[in-house]
Design an enzyme around this catalytic site. Structure first.
Site, PDB file in Angstrom:
ATOM      1  N   GLU A 157      -6.587   4.347  -0.201  1.00 54.58           N
ATOM      2  CA  GLU A 157      -6.150   3.445  -1.281  1.00 54.58           C
ATOM      3  C   GLU A 157      -7.192   3.374  -2.400  1.00 54.58           C
ATOM      4  O   GLU A 157      -7.778   2.329  -2.677  1.00 54.58           O
ATOM      5  CB  GLU A 157      -5.836   2.058  -0.726  1.00 54.58           C
ATOM      6  CG  GLU A 157      -4.664   2.045   0.234  1.00 54.58           C
ATOM      7  CD  GLU A 157      -4.201   0.652   0.627  1.00 54.58           C
ATOM      8  OE1 GLU A 157      -2.993   0.470   0.878  1.00 54.58           O
ATOM      9  OE2 GLU A 157      -5.049  -0.266   0.693  1.00 54.58           O
ATOM     10  N   GLU A 268       1.727   4.233   4.258  1.00 56.30           N
ATOM     11  CA  GLU A 268       1.591   2.888   4.815  1.00 56.30           C
ATOM     12  C   GLU A 268       2.793   2.071   4.367  1.00 56.30           C
ATOM     13  O   GLU A 268       3.097   2.012   3.175  1.00 56.30           O
ATOM     14  CB  GLU A 268       0.319   2.184   4.327  1.00 56.30           C
ATOM     15  CG  GLU A 268      -0.978   2.754   4.832  1.00 56.30           C
ATOM     16  CD  GLU A 268      -2.176   1.895   4.421  1.00 56.30           C
ATOM     17  OE1 GLU A 268      -2.001   0.660   4.250  1.00 56.30           O
ATOM     18  OE2 GLU A 268      -3.274   2.450   4.263  1.00 56.30           O
TER      19      GLU A 268
END
Length: 356
Positions: A157, A268
């Site tokens: 991320e 995710e």
């Protein structure tokens, strides 16, 4: 008439088979498994029989496992040895391994990208050399243990950069050089065949944020070029922003593919079975999905369909479906698991992976 009677069931079976095989990677992140087991947690399949979690996942259609890797955590959680142990079990169960390198001793995400102890925080040349050597060491360790790796994500991320302060977004050239070094740590390793190399950002529904990052990191004048990586991964959570619509995700994934030419994955995602007090309003085109086990199935199928209908859309990973000691998974929703946190029994939603 007999021919039609025979052909119709065959066509139905063929269509079902094609639908089931639409995603190359049907995955789950179960990084917490060894910690859960150390705490005495045992898992049960939908019939109530105790089994290793990896076998339960495999039986329900999961074919790939995502594992977070930390550099030098104080208690050993998620370090290299931990991940080798987990990956051996994953491979023995017949699933592929996807390593998510955090390049940190702890959680790395949009709010935290802490440089590991002992790594440079003031010289980018030193830091990129450390990144290269560490990444190659991780890959070589898996190779020496006879473990094939399908995917390596170079950072977790990283929309706001990685390895702060040198890799903060006020210096995209530094970010690009870090990613280039990480990519070549994979390429120069002894792993064979070579894993696919992924760059992973959060807020996968936000095309403008995705484009901002990739345009800058690829035009920074540094070493990173498109051929350094193979895959674009995104996180897609429905409970952090009402703008995270399925429609926005569809647009973002298609634009990522058409603009940068990479295969794309949602790496995710979660859906709650219990969310009485969400901190944010849910996206408008998800409000018909209930907070329930059946709702989990519906949500995963819808996201999977978006990925599958995107040119180059190849995978979906559910984040920590069995972390029973952390059912909220960091969100304001009380329970996002596909395993009942009290009974440790797999919920029927887990079988959704066999349908995507």
């Amino acid at each position: 008439m007999l021919g039609k009677t025979v052909l119709l069931p065959l066509l139905v079976l063929l269509c079902h088979s094609l639908a089931s095989a639409s995603l190359v990677y049907r995955g789950a992140d179960i990084s917490s498994l060894l910690i859960e087991e150390k705490a005495g947690i045992e898992y049960k399949n939908v019939n109530g029989q105790t089994q290793p979690l990896e076998n339960i996942l495999k039986a329900n259609g999961v074919n790939s496992v995502r594992q977070r890797v930390w550099v030098n955590p104080s208690d050993g959680s998620y370090n290299l040895d931990y991940n080798v142990k987990l990956a051996k079990r994953v491979k023995a169960a017949g699933m592929s391994v996807y390593l998510d390198l955090h390049f940190s001793d702890t959680w790395a995400d949009p709010s935290h990208q802490t440089t590991p102890r002992g790594w440079s925080t003031n010289d980018i040349g030193t830091l990129t050399w450390q990144v290269y050597n560490y990444t190659m060491e991780v890959c070589n360790t898996f190779a020496s243990n006879g473990i094939d790796v399908s995917i390596v994500a170079i950072g977790n991320e990283i929309r706001n950069g990685l390895l702060w302060p040198l890799g903060k977004p006020d210096n995209y050239a530094n970010i690009a050089n870090i990613l280039h070094s990480a990519a070549f740590g994979v390429k120069d390793s002894t792993l064979s065949p070579k894993p696919k190399i992924m760059i992973h950002l959060d807020n996968g529904w936000d095309w403008s944020a995705q484009k901002f990052f990739y345009d800058r990191v690829l035009s920074s004048g540094a070493n990173l070029v498109k051929s350094d990586f193979d895959l674009i991964g995104v996180s897609y959570y429905p409970f952090y922003n009402p703008s995270a619509t399925l429609s926005a995700l569809t647009t973002s994934l298609k634009n990522l593919r058409s603009t940068y030419g990479k295969d794309v994955l949602v790496v995710e995602t979660d859906w709650p079975v219990l969310c009485p007090n969400p901190a944010y309003a849910f996206p408008s085109d998800l409000k018909d999905i209930p907070f329930s086990v059946a709702g989990q199935t519906t949500f995963v199928q819808r996201v999977a369909n978006i990925v599958a209908q995107t040119p180059g859309g190849i995978g979906l990973y559910y984040w920590e479906p069995a972390w029973v000691q952390n059912a909220a998974l960091g969100s304001s929703c009380a329970d996002n698991l596909m395993v009942d946190w009290s009974t440790r029994q797999a919920r029927t939603s887990l079988s959704v992976f066999a349908t995507i």
